[in-house]
Design an enzyme around this catalytic site. Structure first.
Site, PDB file in Angstrom:
ATOM      1  N   ARG A  87     -24.046  61.267 -83.628  1.00  0.00           N
ATOM      2  CA  ARG A  87     -23.970  59.666 -84.254  1.00  0.00           C
ATOM      3  C   ARG A  87     -25.882  59.845 -84.608  1.00  0.00           C
ATOM      4  O   ARG A  87     -26.497  59.511 -83.396  1.00  0.00           O
ATOM      5  CB  ARG A  87     -23.468  58.888 -83.484  1.00  0.00           C
ATOM      6  N   ASP A 234     -28.076  48.330 -81.982  1.00  0.00           N
ATOM      7  CA  ASP A 234     -28.185  49.873 -82.540  1.00  0.00           C
ATOM      8  C   ASP A 234     -29.159  50.294 -82.487  1.00  0.00           C
ATOM      9  O   ASP A 234     -29.421  51.653 -81.509  1.00  0.00           O
ATOM     10  CB  ASP A 234     -27.338  50.358 -83.322  1.00  0.00           C
TER      11      ASP A 234
HETATM   12  O1  MRU Z   1     -20.360  52.203 -83.974  1.00  0.00           O
HETATM   13  P1  MRU Z   1     -20.131  51.280 -83.063  1.00  0.00           P
HETATM   14  O2  MRU Z   1     -18.490  50.884 -82.336  1.00  0.00           O
HETATM   15  O3  MRU Z   1     -21.039  52.664 -82.089  1.00  0.00           O
HETATM   16  O4  MRU Z   1     -21.123  50.535 -82.970  1.00  0.00           O
HETATM   17  C1  MRU Z   1     -21.483  49.124 -82.120  1.00  0.00           C
HETATM   18  C2  MRU Z   1     -22.631  48.368 -82.246  1.00  0.00           C
HETATM   19  O5  MRU Z   1     -22.576  48.076 -83.395  1.00  0.00           O
HETATM   20  C3  MRU Z   1     -22.707  47.320 -81.347  1.00  0.00           C
HETATM   21  O6  MRU Z   1     -23.169  46.053 -81.762  1.00  0.00           O
HETATM   22  C4  MRU Z   1     -23.800  47.940 -80.525  1.00  0.00           C
HETATM   23  O7  MRU Z   1     -23.847  49.312 -80.539  1.00  0.00           O
HETATM   24  C5  MRU Z   1     -24.272  47.019 -79.595  1.00  0.00           C
HETATM   25  S1  MRU Z   1     -23.220  47.467 -78.822  1.00  0.00           S
HETATM   26  C6  MRU Z   1     -23.798  46.327 -77.072  1.00  0.00           C
END
Ligand code: MRU
Length: 339
Positions: A87, A234
């Protein structure tokens, strides 16, 4: 238990795709098992991706048959390459891998010592994340008043981290202090992390939560039903916060309604060497938009866009809450300058 744990050469974590219907624990025995779990989003959330990548390298090292240190380092470099292809957007994954590789390259000792060192370093990364989240909770809770209704997006809870959560860490800390707060959780199409995971976590803790669809945010802000927004991140770059798709629209709406918009994230989510234009925003399969569960909701062959994250310029962010404290614009500028 923590969201992710190392137990005698195995990584134990919860399968987030099965929640809230079933609580299934995964026992991951190889780096490839972790890589697969990340790709299929059984493991997700930026800080958890960092800890998972670290434990994946620990699995590689711990089960390696290499007797020469150089050979083990090569194995770890290969494992790291595969992990980095899972990712692209959450920086914690890259941060954790590079932190381990940097230390591995400078390590003096036998292959066995190095393997044990990688396991210890992964454990340190996990422990540091847990500690950071509790600090974020403590600092962030100072912003929360009795009676606040806090909107959050996606899942930035215990499940997205090693424990406690970032945005939900702030909410948990305020709740533990006895503040009577309520939470509005957006469902977060297309993977429904808000509906499946945030609503699940908050309900389990007894924190009042109301679920809305993503398109209801404007109306409930117009009706003054929300007093604050807190989301996770992220990646925080020089000029913006990158977070789950939909965050930008919420931030613009919050500004339009004079509602404070806070971002809670540990420093391992900061990537201040880059600007938003340089970051790869993950594009996910069209099926995620075409289907809800196993039900197709659009005509076959329809064109689909599915960016998993968006970019919120800093001008929409009231403050960033990290383990060092609350960073308002001036503090963030100083913070950047001191790096
Ligand atoms: O696609 P994901 O579920 O991995 O995305 C997660 C998010 O966007 C969260 O808001 C981010 O990682 C912060 S988690 C503390």
């Amino acid at each position: 238990m923590r969201t992710i744990e190392w137990r005698d050469g195995t990584v134990i974590t919860i399968d987030q795709m099965r929640l809230p219907h079933e609580t299934v624990f995964l026992e991951l025995k190889t780096c490839d098992d972790v890589t697969e779990a990340i790709k299929t989003m059984k493991i997700r959330g930026a800080p958890l991706l960092g800890a998972a990548a670290a434990f994946a390298l620990a699995l590689s090292a711990y089960h390696s048959k290499s007797e020469r240190k150089e050979e083990l380092i090569d194995e770890l470099e290969n494992a790291a390459e595969n992990l980095k292809e899972t990712r692209p957007t959450a920086v914690n994954l890259f941060w954790a891998i590079d932190r381990i590789l940097d230390k591995v390259r400078g390590f003096s000792g036998s292959a066995r010592d190095l393997a044990l060192f990688v396991v210890e370093e992964a454990q340190r990364i996990a422990d540091e994340n847990a500690a950071a989240n509790h600090l974020i909770g403590r600092f962030g809770s100072e912003l929360i008043r009795d009676g606040d209704v806090i909107l959050t997006h996606c899942n930035a809870g215990a499940l997205a981290t090693v424990e406690y959560g970032t945005a939900l860490g702030v909410i948990r800390a305020a709740w533990e202090q006895g503040k009577r707060i309520k939470v509005v959780a957006t469902e977060t199409r297309p993977k429904l992390q808000g509906a499946r995971l945030t609503a699940y976590e908050l309900k389990r803790d007894g924190i009042p939560v109301t679920l809305i669809t993503d398109s209801m945010v404007g109306y409930i802000m117009y009706k003054r039903l929300v007093s604050k927004v807190i989301v996770g991140a992220d990646r925080i770059v020089q000029d913006a916060v990158i977070n789950k798709i939909g965050t930008y629209a919420i931030a613009v709406l919050a500004k339009g309604h004079n509602i404070p918009f806070y971002v809670a994230a540990p420093k391992s989510t900061f990537d201040l060497a880059h600007t938003s234009a340089e970051i790869v925003i993950e594009e996910r399969p069209s099926e995620e938009v075409m289907y809800v569960g196993s039900q197709r909701i659009a005509p076959e062959g329809a064109n689909v866009l599915n960016p998993a994250f968006d970019v919120t310029p800093l001008k929409y962010v009231t403050a960033i809450i990290c383990e060092d404290g609350i960073l308002y614009k001036e503090d963030f500028v100083k913070f950047k300058a001191n790096l």
